[in-house]
Design a protein around this motif. Structure first.
Motif, PDB file in Angstrom:
ATOM      1  N   MET A  21       0.820  -1.214   0.000  1.00 58.62           N
ATOM      2  CA  MET A  21       0.000   0.000   0.000  1.00 58.62           C
ATOM      3  C   MET A  21       0.854   1.264   0.000  1.00 58.62           C
ATOM      4  SD  MET A  21      -3.061  -1.239  -0.016  1.00 58.62           S
ATOM      5  CE  MET A  21      -4.323  -0.260   0.722  1.00 58.62           C
ATOM      6  N   ASP A  22       0.267   2.359  -0.486  1.00 58.56           N
ATOM      7  CA  ASP A  22       0.951   3.652  -0.485  1.00 58.56           C
ATOM      8  C   ASP A  22       0.920   4.314   0.893  1.00 58.56           C
ATOM      9  OD1 ASP A  22       1.654   3.528  -3.155  1.00 58.56           O
ATOM     10  OD2 ASP A  22      -0.160   4.562  -3.827  1.00 58.56           O
ATOM     11  N   HIS A  23      -0.099   3.994   1.664  1.00 59.71           N
ATOM     12  CA  HIS A  23      -0.267   4.611   2.982  1.00 59.71           C
ATOM     13  C   HIS A  23       0.816   4.079   3.921  1.00 59.71           C
ATOM     14  CE1 HIS A  23      -2.168   5.761   6.780  1.00 59.71           C
ATOM     15  NE2 HIS A  23      -2.817   6.666   6.052  1.00 59.71           N
ATOM     16  N   GLU A  24       1.651   4.983   4.402  1.00 62.14           N
ATOM     17  CA  GLU A  24       2.819   4.577   5.197  1.00 62.14           C
ATOM     18  C   GLU A  24       2.450   3.821   6.472  1.00 62.14           C
ATOM     19  OE1 GLU A  24       6.634   6.617   7.427  1.00 62.14           O
ATOM     20  OE2 GLU A  24       5.666   7.693   5.790  1.00 62.14           O
ATOM     21  N   ARG A  25       1.419   4.249   7.161  1.00 62.08           N
ATOM     22  CA  ARG A  25       1.027   3.604   8.418  1.00 62.08           C
ATOM     23  C   ARG A  25       0.538   2.171   8.186  1.00 62.08           C
ATOM     24  NH1 ARG A  25      -2.852   6.816  12.312  1.00 62.08           N
ATOM     25  NH2 ARG A  25      -1.405   8.397  11.605  1.00 62.08           N
ATOM     26  N   VAL A  26      -0.250   1.972   7.144  1.00 65.62           N
ATOM     27  CA  VAL A  26      -0.733   0.627   6.805  1.00 65.62           C
ATOM     28  C   VAL A  26       0.447  -0.263   6.413  1.00 65.62           C
ATOM     29  CG1 VAL A  26      -2.147  -0.728   5.209  1.00 65.62           C
ATOM     30  CG2 VAL A  26      -3.014   1.441   6.115  1.00 65.62           C
ATOM     31  N   ARG A  27       1.345   0.288   5.589  1.00 68.15           N
ATOM     32  CA  ARG A  27       2.505  -0.475   5.146  1.00 68.15           C
ATOM     33  C   ARG A  27       3.396  -0.858   6.332  1.00 68.15           C
ATOM     34  NH1 ARG A  27       4.124   2.877   1.485  1.00 68.15           N
ATOM     35  NH2 ARG A  27       5.810   3.789   2.674  1.00 68.15           N
ATOM     36  N   ALA A  28       3.577   0.066   7.276  1.00 67.23           N
ATOM     37  CA  ALA A  28       4.398  -0.218   8.455  1.00 67.23           C
ATOM     38  C   ALA A  28       3.749  -1.289   9.332  1.00 67.23           C
ATOM     39  CB  ALA A  28       4.627   1.062   9.255  1.00 67.23           C
ATOM     40  N   SER A  29       2.441  -1.204   9.517  1.00 69.12           N
ATOM     41  CA  SER A  29       1.737  -2.219  10.310  1.00 69.12           C
ATOM     42  C   SER A  29       1.826  -3.591   9.652  1.00 69.12           C
ATOM     43  CB  SER A  29       0.272  -1.834  10.498  1.00 69.12           C
ATOM     44  OG  SER A  29       0.158  -0.684  11.281  1.00 69.12           O
ATOM     45  N   ALA A  30       1.677  -3.607   8.341  1.00 67.66           N
ATOM     46  CA  ALA A  30       1.762  -4.870   7.602  1.00 67.66           C
ATOM     47  C   ALA A  30       3.174  -5.444   7.692  1.00 67.66           C
ATOM     48  CB  ALA A  30       1.374  -4.657   6.145  1.00 67.66           C
ATOM     49  N   ALA A  31       4.171  -4.595   7.552  1.00 61.44           N
ATOM     50  CA  ALA A  31       5.564  -5.055   7.649  1.00 61.44           C
ATOM     51  C   ALA A  31       5.844  -5.615   9.037  1.00 61.44           C
ATOM     52  CB  ALA A  31       6.523  -3.913   7.333  1.00 61.44           C
ATOM     53  N   HIS A  32       5.296  -4.963  10.059  1.00 66.60           N
ATOM     54  CA  HIS A  32       5.479  -5.448  11.430  1.00 66.60           C
ATOM     55  C   HIS A  32       4.849  -6.831  11.615  1.00 66.60           C
ATOM     56  CE1 HIS A  32       6.088  -5.191  15.739  1.00 66.60           C
ATOM     57  NE2 HIS A  32       4.837  -5.557  15.903  1.00 66.60           N
ATOM     58  N   GLU A  33       3.652  -6.996  11.096  1.00 66.13           N
ATOM     59  CA  GLU A  33       2.966  -8.296  11.195  1.00 66.13           C
ATOM     60  C   GLU A  33       3.758  -9.385  10.477  1.00 66.13           C
ATOM     61  OE1 GLU A  33       0.310 -11.176  12.272  1.00 66.13           O
ATOM     62  OE2 GLU A  33       0.322  -9.104  12.982  1.00 66.13           O
ATOM     63  N   LEU A  34       4.232  -9.091   9.269  1.00 65.28           N
ATOM     64  CA  LEU A  34       5.030 -10.076   8.533  1.00 65.28           C
ATOM     65  C   LEU A  34       6.333 -10.378   9.267  1.00 65.28           C
ATOM     66  CD1 LEU A  34       4.504  -8.874   4.866  1.00 65.28           C
ATOM     67  CD2 LEU A  34       3.570 -10.935   5.925  1.00 65.28           C
ATOM     68  N   ALA A  35       6.955  -9.352   9.833  1.00 65.20           N
ATOM     69  CA  ALA A  35       8.198  -9.561  10.583  1.00 65.20           C
ATOM     70  C   ALA A  35       7.966 -10.471  11.789  1.00 65.20           C
ATOM     71  CB  ALA A  35       8.783  -8.220  11.030  1.00 65.20           C
ATOM     72  N   LEU A  36       6.851 -10.285  12.471  1.00 62.57           N
ATOM     73  CA  LEU A  36       6.524 -11.152  13.605  1.00 62.57           C
ATOM     74  C   LEU A  36       6.373 -12.607  13.160  1.00 62.57           C
ATOM     75  CD1 LEU A  36       3.934  -8.980  15.551  1.00 62.57           C
ATOM     76  CD2 LEU A  36       6.287  -9.507  16.235  1.00 62.57           C
ATOM     77  N   ARG A  37       5.688 -12.802  12.045  1.00 54.93           N
ATOM     78  CA  ARG A  37       5.488 -14.164  11.517  1.00 54.93           C
ATOM     79  C   ARG A  37       6.819 -14.802  11.128  1.00 54.93           C
ATOM     80  NH1 ARG A  37      -0.060 -15.800  11.454  1.00 54.93           N
ATOM     81  NH2 ARG A  37      -1.164 -13.925  12.090  1.00 54.93           N
ATOM     82  N   ILE A  38       7.679 -14.033  10.478  1.00 58.77           N
ATOM     83  CA  ILE A  38       8.989 -14.549  10.058  1.00 58.77           C
ATOM     84  C   ILE A  38       9.855 -14.831  11.279  1.00 58.77           C
ATOM     85  CG2 ILE A  38      11.121 -13.944   8.849  1.00 58.77           C
ATOM     86  CD1 ILE A  38       9.277 -12.360   6.868  1.00 58.77           C
ATOM     87  N   ALA A  39       9.832 -13.932  12.256  1.00 53.02           N
ATOM     88  CA  ALA A  39      10.614 -14.138  13.475  1.00 53.02           C
ATOM     89  C   ALA A  39      10.190 -15.412  14.193  1.00 53.02           C
ATOM     90  CB  ALA A  39      10.482 -12.930  14.401  1.00 53.02           C
ATOM     91  N   ASP A  40       8.881 -15.659  14.258  1.00 46.16           N
ATOM     92  CA  ASP A  40       8.394 -16.901  14.873  1.00 46.16           C
ATOM     93  C   ASP A  40       8.905 -18.123  14.120  1.00 46.16           C
ATOM     94  OD1 ASP A  40       7.043 -15.598  16.884  1.00 46.16           O
ATOM     95  OD2 ASP A  40       5.076 -15.746  15.928  1.00 46.16           O
ATOM     96  N   ALA A  41       8.913 -18.042  12.788  1.00 46.98           N
ATOM     97  CA  ALA A  41       9.401 -19.160  11.983  1.00 46.98           C
ATOM     98  C   ALA A  41      10.890 -19.390  12.220  1.00 46.98           C
ATOM     99  CB  ALA A  41       9.141 -18.905  10.500  1.00 46.98           C
ATOM    100  N   ILE A  42      11.658 -18.301  12.277  1.00 48.05           N
ATOM    101  CA  ILE A  42      13.098 -18.420  12.518  1.00 48.05           C
ATOM    102  C   ILE A  42      13.364 -18.961  13.910  1.00 48.05           C
ATOM    103  CG2 ILE A  42      15.219 -17.082  12.826  1.00 48.05           C
ATOM    104  CD1 ILE A  42      14.207 -15.279  10.538  1.00 48.05           C
ATOM    105  N   GLN A  43      12.637 -18.450  14.892  1.00 47.43           N
ATOM    106  CA  GLN A  43      12.808 -18.931  16.260  1.00 47.43           C
ATOM    107  C   GLN A  43      12.510 -20.419  16.343  1.00 47.43           C
ATOM    108  OE1 GLN A  43      10.459 -16.935  19.221  1.00 47.43           O
ATOM    109  NE2 GLN A  43      11.547 -17.890  20.901  1.00 47.43           N
ATOM    110  N   GLY A  44      11.483 -20.870  15.633  1.00 49.75           N
ATOM    111  CA  GLY A  44      11.165 -22.297  15.606  1.00 49.75           C
ATOM    112  C   GLY A  44      12.309 -23.100  15.026  1.00 49.75           C
ATOM    113  N   CYS A  45      12.944 -22.572  13.971  1.00 46.80           N
ATOM    114  CA  CYS A  45      14.103 -23.258  13.368  1.00 46.80           C
ATOM    115  C   CYS A  45      15.255 -23.330  14.348  1.00 46.80           C
ATOM    116  CB  CYS A  45      14.567 -22.523  12.110  1.00 46.80           C
ATOM    117  SG  CYS A  45      13.458 -22.656  10.719  1.00 46.80           S
ATOM    118  N   VAL A  46      15.492 -22.241  15.060  1.00 37.96           N
ATOM    119  CA  VAL A  46      16.601 -22.189  16.018  1.00 37.96           C
ATOM    120  C   VAL A  46      16.344 -23.157  17.158  1.00 37.96           C
ATOM    121  CG1 VAL A  46      17.767 -20.718  17.705  1.00 37.96           C
ATOM    122  CG2 VAL A  46      17.268 -19.845  15.421  1.00 37.96           C
TER     123      VAL A  46
END
Length: 65
Positions: free
Chosen positions: A23-48
Motif C-alpha cells: 500500500m501507499d499509505h505509510e502507516r498501513v505499510r508499516a503495520s503490515a511489515a510489522h505483522e510479517l516480521a513477527l510471523r517470520i521471526a516466529d518461523a526463525i525462532q522455531g528453526c533455532v
C-alpha cells in the motif's frame, strides 16, 4: 535455515498484511511489515529451537566421575 518455513510464514500471514505491505499509505505499510516480521521471526525462532534441540541431542556426553 529452512527457507520453506519462512515462505510458509509469509503465505500464512493474514491477507491484510500481505496486501498491506504494497500500500501507499505509510502507516498501513508499516503495520503490515510489522505483522510479517513477527510471523517470520516466529518461523526463525522455531528453526533455532529445533536446531538447538538436535545439537543438544547429538552433543558428546562427558563422563561423570
Amino acid at each position: 535455515m529452512d527457507t520453506q518455513r519462512i515462505e510458509a510464514a509469509i503465505l500464512d500471514a493474514p491477507a491484510w498484511a500481505q496486501i498491506g505491505i504494497t500500500m501507499d499509505h505509510e502507516r498501513v505499510r508499516a503495520s503490515a511489515a510489522h505483522e510479517l516480521a513477527l510471523r517470520i521471526a516466529d518461523a526463525i525462532q522455531g528453526c533455532v529451537q529445533v536446531d538447538l534441540q538436535i545439537r543438544e541431542k547429538n552433543a558428546p556426553r562427558t563422563p561423570s566421575y
